[in-house]
Motif scaffolding. Structure first.
Motif, PDB file in Angstrom:
ATOM      1  N   ASP A 109      37.995  52.561  52.110  1.00 41.73           N
ATOM      2  CA  ASP A 109      37.263  51.304  51.938  1.00 41.73           C
ATOM      3  C   ASP A 109      36.241  51.139  53.057  1.00 41.73           C
ATOM      4  O   ASP A 109      36.455  50.400  54.023  1.00 41.73           O
ATOM      5  CB  ASP A 109      38.245  50.134  51.920  1.00 41.73           C
ATOM      6  N   ILE A 110      35.115  51.809  52.915  1.00 46.03           N
ATOM      7  CA  ILE A 110      34.095  51.839  53.964  1.00 46.03           C
ATOM      8  C   ILE A 110      33.577  50.443  54.269  1.00 46.03           C
ATOM      9  O   ILE A 110      33.328  50.096  55.423  1.00 46.03           O
ATOM     10  CB  ILE A 110      32.953  52.781  53.539  1.00 46.03           C
ATOM     11  N   LYS A 111      33.408  49.608  53.261  1.00 47.11           N
ATOM     12  CA  LYS A 111      32.877  48.254  53.452  1.00 47.11           C
ATOM     13  C   LYS A 111      33.723  47.443  54.434  1.00 47.11           C
ATOM     14  O   LYS A 111      33.204  46.625  55.201  1.00 47.11           O
ATOM     15  CB  LYS A 111      32.790  47.518  52.106  1.00 47.11           C
ATOM     16  N   TYR A 112      35.037  47.666  54.444  1.00 50.77           N
ATOM     17  CA  TYR A 112      35.941  46.873  55.285  1.00 50.77           C
ATOM     18  C   TYR A 112      36.561  47.691  56.420  1.00 50.77           C
ATOM     19  O   TYR A 112      37.610  47.311  56.943  1.00 50.77           O
ATOM     20  CB  TYR A 112      37.026  46.231  54.425  1.00 50.77           C
TER      21      TYR A 112
ATOM     22  N   LEU B 118      38.384  61.256  49.103  1.00 47.89           N
ATOM     23  CA  LEU B 118      38.417  59.919  48.509  1.00 47.89           C
ATOM     24  C   LEU B 118      37.441  59.018  49.260  1.00 47.89           C
ATOM     25  O   LEU B 118      37.633  58.727  50.443  1.00 47.89           O
ATOM     26  CB  LEU B 118      39.832  59.325  48.578  1.00 47.89           C
ATOM     27  N   ARG B 119      36.409  58.549  48.553  1.00 48.04           N
ATOM     28  CA  ARG B 119      35.362  57.756  49.179  1.00 48.04           C
ATOM     29  C   ARG B 119      35.316  56.320  48.633  1.00 48.04           C
ATOM     30  O   ARG B 119      34.311  55.621  48.763  1.00 48.04           O
ATOM     31  CB  ARG B 119      34.004  58.427  49.007  1.00 48.04           C
TER      32      ARG B 119
ATOM     33  N   ARG C 291      34.976  47.033  41.233  1.00 46.75           N
ATOM     34  CA  ARG C 291      34.470  48.251  40.600  1.00 46.75           C
ATOM     35  C   ARG C 291      35.308  49.481  40.952  1.00 46.75           C
ATOM     36  O   ARG C 291      35.638  50.293  40.093  1.00 46.75           O
ATOM     37  CB  ARG C 291      33.016  48.479  41.010  1.00 46.75           C
ATOM     38  N   ASN C 292      35.662  49.621  42.227  1.00 49.17           N
ATOM     39  CA  ASN C 292      36.354  50.824  42.676  1.00 49.17           C
ATOM     40  C   ASN C 292      37.864  50.636  42.819  1.00 49.17           C
ATOM     41  O   ASN C 292      38.526  51.434  43.487  1.00 49.17           O
ATOM     42  CB  ASN C 292      35.744  51.327  43.980  1.00 49.17           C
TER      43      ASN C 292
ATOM     44  N   ALA D 170      42.327  44.469  56.193  1.00 55.03           N
ATOM     45  CA  ALA D 170      41.362  44.840  57.227  1.00 55.03           C
ATOM     46  C   ALA D 170      41.416  43.858  58.389  1.00 55.03           C
ATOM     47  O   ALA D 170      41.285  44.242  59.553  1.00 55.03           O
ATOM     48  CB  ALA D 170      39.952  44.890  56.638  1.00 55.03           C
ATOM     49  N   GLY D 171      41.663  42.580  58.064  1.00 56.99           N
ATOM     50  CA  GLY D 171      41.694  41.554  59.100  1.00 56.99           C
ATOM     51  C   GLY D 171      42.850  41.690  60.066  1.00 56.99           C
ATOM     52  O   GLY D 171      42.797  41.160  61.181  1.00 56.99           O
TER      53      GLY D 171
END
Length: 322
Positions: free
Chosen positions: A264-267, A275-276, A145-146, A255-256
């Motif tokens: 990228d808050i989720k990761y 920029l969010r 989506r983003n 991220a790993g």
């Protein structure tokens, strides 16, 4: 009797699916009965439900015009669906669009109406290229989506199958521009397998081979290549080649290894100067036949790069292999 000529759009479709799509008022049991008793013929011969239709065939329906009209689906009206999206290329078979961040490629549980594919269908319906009854044009690739950038839309079933085969066979070159936290000085390749958690909508590295109760979770092989373009403060601008197409692959891979995408808050990424969402743009795609499409950088991503003195020109057509 009603005759229906099979066009390129229906080429490859099985007879029972063709009938279900074109006669939604007829229950599935009725579809099989009509085929069995000969109320449906192909090229004036009885067929079986799994008979594959080809362009140039003619389906005969032994039904009155009134009954046929009553069983047909009404064409979609797409009320409330915007028609706005950027077209990068279009011909009779293929539509290449530049998806903006924030727009779903396909409907999900929260959003059913305003998606990229629905905007495309509305556009093609308005143009008269799709009547709402034949094969529905669909996306050959998907972006989160983003994530912004290039999405391929196959207008016909055969074209979509060919695109899918090229992507699975890694004959399509897919390039992304990403801004990540931390400094990366040299090119590299990430080949870590991934595990998808559908409930949490997350992807993680397959470091642990055993899951709950000793059951091994399903792992998906994934490969991501990257090349640093520029560094500013503790940020790196990367040119990325996606060699496999797993959900959240780039986000999870980077991220790993300690370099989450900016926003990228989720990761694990952090918002930066307004920029969010993840800084990830599918900027270029080259098909197996050599055709190359380029999507310009969105204004908000360009503005962020400029604020750090990072280059805003898209990378030239070079390899990221190491």
């Amino acid at each position: 009797m009603v005759e229906y000529p099979i066009t390129r759009a229906e080429n490859g479709k099985k007879l029972h699916r063709f009938l279900r799509q074109n006669l939604p008022g007829l229950p599935l049991s009725g579809v099989y009965k009509w085929i069995r008793v000969g109320r449906v013929k192909v090229n004036r011969k009885k067929g079986k439900p799994d008979l594959v239709l080809h362009e140039g065939d003619t389906v005969q329906l032994f039904v009155s015009d009134e009954e046929y009209a009553a069983l047909r689906r009404r064409g979609p009206k797409f009320q409330g669906v915007p028609r706005t999206f950027e077209i990068l290329y279009e011909d009779g078979d293929l539509l290449v669009v530049n998806k903006p961040a924030g727009l779903l490629t396909h409907p999900d549980r929260q959003e059913h109406r305003d998606t990229l594919i629905n905007r495309v269908l509305a556009y093609l319906y308005d143009k008269g290229e799709w009547d709402g009854r034949a094969f529905a044009p669909a996306a050959a690739n998907r972006l989160d989506r983003n994530t912004s950038g290039i999405v391929l839309i196959g207008k016909h079933a055969q074209v979509l199958r060919e695109l899918a085969d090229e992507i699975r066979g890694r004959r399509v070159d897919k390039r992304y521009l990403a801004l990540v936290h931390g400094r990366i000085e040299t090119p590299g390749t990430l080949k870590q397998a991934l595990i998808r958690d559908h409930e949490k909508n997350r992807t993680r590295l397959a470091r642990e081979r055993r899951g709950r109760h000793g059951v091994a979770p399903e792992t998906l092989e994934a490969e991501t290549r990257y090349r640093p373009l520029a560094v500013a403060e503790r940020l790196t601008l990367l040119d990325i080649t996606l060699l496999s197409g797993r959900t959240h692959q780039i986000r999870a891979h980077l991220a790993g290894v300690g370099h989450p995408l900016v926003g990228d808050i989720k990761y694990g990424g952090k918002p930066l100067r307004g920029l969010r969402h993840q800084f990830l743009h599918a900027y270029a795609l080259t098909l197996a036949d050599g055709r190359r499409f380029v999507a310009p950088l969105p204004a908000e991503l360009r503005k962020l790069l400029e604020s750090f003195g990072l280059p805003t020109d898209l990378p030239a057509e070079t390899s990221t292999s190491t």
